[in-house]
Scaffold this motif. Structure first.
Motif, short mmCIF file in Angstrom:
data_model
loop_
_atom_site.label_atom_id
_atom_site.label_comp_id
_atom_site.label_asym_id
_atom_site.label_seq_id
_atom_site.Cartn_x
_atom_site.Cartn_y
_atom_site.Cartn_z
N UNK A 258 39.17 36.52 12.57
CA UNK A 258 38.09 35.56 12.27
C UNK A 258 36.75 36.29 12.23
N UNK A 259 35.89 35.92 11.28
CA UNK A 259 34.54 36.47 11.22
C UNK A 259 33.59 35.48 11.86
N UNK A 260 32.84 35.93 12.89
CA UNK A 260 31.98 35.03 13.66
C UNK A 260 30.50 35.21 13.35
N UNK A 261 30.15 36.19 12.52
CA UNK A 261 28.75 36.38 12.15
C UNK A 261 28.35 35.46 11.00
N UNK A 262 27.21 35.76 10.40
CA UNK A 262 26.76 34.98 9.25
C UNK A 262 27.57 35.34 8.01
N UNK A 263 27.54 34.48 7.03
CA UNK A 263 28.18 34.77 5.77
C UNK A 263 27.55 33.89 4.70
N UNK A 264 28.02 34.02 3.47
CA UNK A 264 27.54 33.17 2.40
C UNK A 264 28.15 31.77 2.53
N UNK A 265 27.46 30.80 2.00
CA UNK A 265 28.11 29.51 1.77
C UNK A 265 29.02 29.65 0.56
N UNK A 266 29.97 28.72 0.42
CA UNK A 266 30.84 28.77 -0.75
C UNK A 266 30.02 28.70 -2.04
N UNK A 417 16.06 46.96 2.40
CA UNK A 417 15.11 46.13 1.66
C UNK A 417 15.74 45.24 0.60
N UNK A 418 16.99 45.45 0.30
CA UNK A 418 17.59 44.67 -0.78
C UNK A 418 18.09 43.33 -0.24
N UNK A 419 18.71 42.53 -1.11
CA UNK A 419 19.35 41.28 -0.70
C UNK A 419 20.48 41.00 -1.67
N UNK A 420 21.27 40.00 -1.38
CA UNK A 420 22.48 39.76 -2.16
C UNK A 420 22.21 39.35 -3.60
N UNK A 421 20.99 38.95 -3.90
CA UNK A 421 20.65 38.48 -5.24
C UNK A 421 19.86 39.53 -6.04
N UNK A 422 19.90 40.79 -5.60
CA UNK A 422 19.05 41.83 -6.18
C UNK A 422 19.56 42.39 -7.50
N UNK A 423 20.78 42.01 -7.92
CA UNK A 423 21.35 42.49 -9.19
C UNK A 423 21.52 44.01 -9.22
N UNK A 424 21.90 44.61 -8.08
CA UNK A 424 22.10 46.05 -8.11
C UNK A 424 23.27 46.37 -9.03
N UNK A 425 23.18 47.46 -9.75
CA UNK A 425 24.18 47.93 -10.71
C UNK A 425 24.30 46.98 -11.91
#
Length: 458
Positions: A258-266, A417-425
């Protein structure tokens, strides 16, 4: 144990970083204009240019011991720098990279990829998030202390991270170069903008090739189809055994917790993955354990004619390559062996498959109870003015494992400094300037927080 630095010191650091930000943004734009692409087929000169700019900026930040490390088989040199620790203080290694991936189809970009453009609170351009903003955050933290931070600092900024660098396996061969009490790998970022996030685990990775041979060659489907053993159909049946009807991995011996940290919403994950509206996601259980603390098996290659050039033939041979992502605390070789055993036990239509294991690399799980972890949690929370969340990474960063092998006693921290919405690559890569600012402040505060907590732990 003592707490970290007081509010007055935090405020002074915040003021100092705010004063530095206009120049740091300008320097980030300068660095982002350099097409420092390490991929084969691209000119090496921009890599050396970026290397020199980073080295010069470190010197301008007040760091006097700045040099280069050249590794056999590596085109771009590694920028290395060191500030000795004050007496009784620990040393922190700061790592990131100055190379970038190619821009791809420039027609998909709103603005030229190597002409960074500031728009609506973000800076757009190839490499601004991955990972030149992190390069400048490291330099910004050192500028904040005029090159004399409250702890010792080793800086390692390489130029071939994006292409499977030889540096990925170098640290264990020269452990003294990397000797430190804590390491910050600044090649990640926040789960979402505005949320301070510390990455504490990475999945491992392993490759497996699977092959089926049934006939000396392909045969006409009209003459032989129906009785001749089709290798591709057999291989598809074999691959179908890897998941159950819900999409969960069905291979025994692969660890999942089980993962108990934060994660994305669906909803966030569907948006990030660009899943079609009517298509369900795979698997059951928490999203975090599906993408971080559980296994994943992906068919990354499959030999077959393309649909644009079909051949009416029963295949005598078929082959696929599988990528296995492994729980951070399971040895990749152990997980790979479990997958190999599962495949070898299958008999699609009574046919014996040939299974060949490939490369395997372990994941990483950080300690959550050391002074560096406490300092990072505090510094990130202060910089973002919120509660620090814990997340993991579904992909591997081979250098993290190499650094851990070289200096197993060092606490390993991943933030940036990045985030999940940064469009890397991807086209229109961007870094939010507020995230860049807060990451620079977090790194600045971390160095002071760690110095205090190190003394408090002694």
């Amino acid at each position: 144990m003592e707490s970290g630095i007081n509010q007055k010191s935090r405020t002074e650091s915040a003021d100092r970083v705010s004063q530095l930000m206009p120049a740091l943004v300008d320097d980030l734009k300068r660095l982002a204009r350099i097409p420092s692409i390490a991929s084969p087929g691209f000119p090496p000169e921009p890599l050396f240019e970026a290397h020199d700019v980073v080295a010069d900026q470190l010197r301008a930040a007040g760091v006097t011991d700045v040099g280069s490390l050249t590794i056999e088989g590596k085109t771009a040199p590694v920028v290395v720098a060191e500030v000795p620790a004050p007496p009784g203080r620990p040393t922190v290694l700061l790592y990131t990279h100055y190379d970038v991936v190619p821009a791809g189809d420039e027609a998909l970009w709103d603005t030229p990829p190597f002409e960074p453009v500031e728009r609506d609170g973000a800076l757009y351009g190839r490499g601004v998030a991955d990972s030149k903003a992190n390069v400048m955050a490291v330099i910004g933290a050192l500028r904040a202390y005029d090159g004399r931070p409250p702890v010792g600092v080793k800086v390692v900024i390489e130029g071939q991270e994006e292409v499977g660098s030889p540096f990925d396996v170098y640290p264990p061969s020269a452990p003294e170069l990397f000797r430190a009490d804590a390491m910050v790998v600044a090649d990640v970022g926040s789960v979402r903008p505005g949320v301070p996030t510390l990455t504490v685990a990475l999945r491992g990775s392993a490759q497996v090739d699977v092959e089926i041979r049934t006939m000396a060659g392909d045969k006409h489907s009209g003459q032989y189809g129906g009785a001749a053993p089709d290798a591709r159909t057999a291989l598809l049946r074999l691959l179908a055994s890897l998941h159950d009807d819900a999409g969960d991995v069905a291979v025994p011996g692969l660890r999942r917790t089980e993962w108990t940290g934060t994660t994305y919403s669906d909803e966030e994950f569907r948006e990030l993955a660009e899943i079609e509206p009517e298509v369900p996601m795979m698997g059951t259980g928490g999203l975090g354990e599906r993408i971080w603390s559980g296994p994943a098996i992906t068919v990354v290659a499959f030999d077959a004619p393309t649909t644009s050039a079909p051949i009416n033939a029963v295949a005598g041979h078929a082959r696929a390559t599988l990528n296995l992502r492994v729980h951070p605390q399971q040895r990749a070789a152990e997980a790979q062996a479990a997958l190999v055993e599962h495949l070898r036990r299958q008999r699609p239509f009574g046919i014996v498959p040939e299974v060949v294991p490939g490369e395997a690399g372990d994941g990483y799980a950080a300690s959550l109870d050391g002074p560096a972890f406490d300092a990072a949690t505090s510094a990130l929370g202060a910089a973002w003015e919120g509660t620090t969340e814990i997340m993991a990474g579904g992909g591997s960063i081979p250098l993290v494992m190499a650094l851990h092998e070289a200096v197993p006693t060092a606490e390993m921290l991943l933030f940036g400094a990045t985030d999940s919405y940064a469009n890397i690559h991807a086209p229109n890569e961007r870094v939010l300037l507020d995230e860049f600012h807060r990451a620079t402040l977090a790194l600045t505060l971390f160095l002071a927080e760690y110095a205090q907590r190190w003394e408090g732990a002694r």
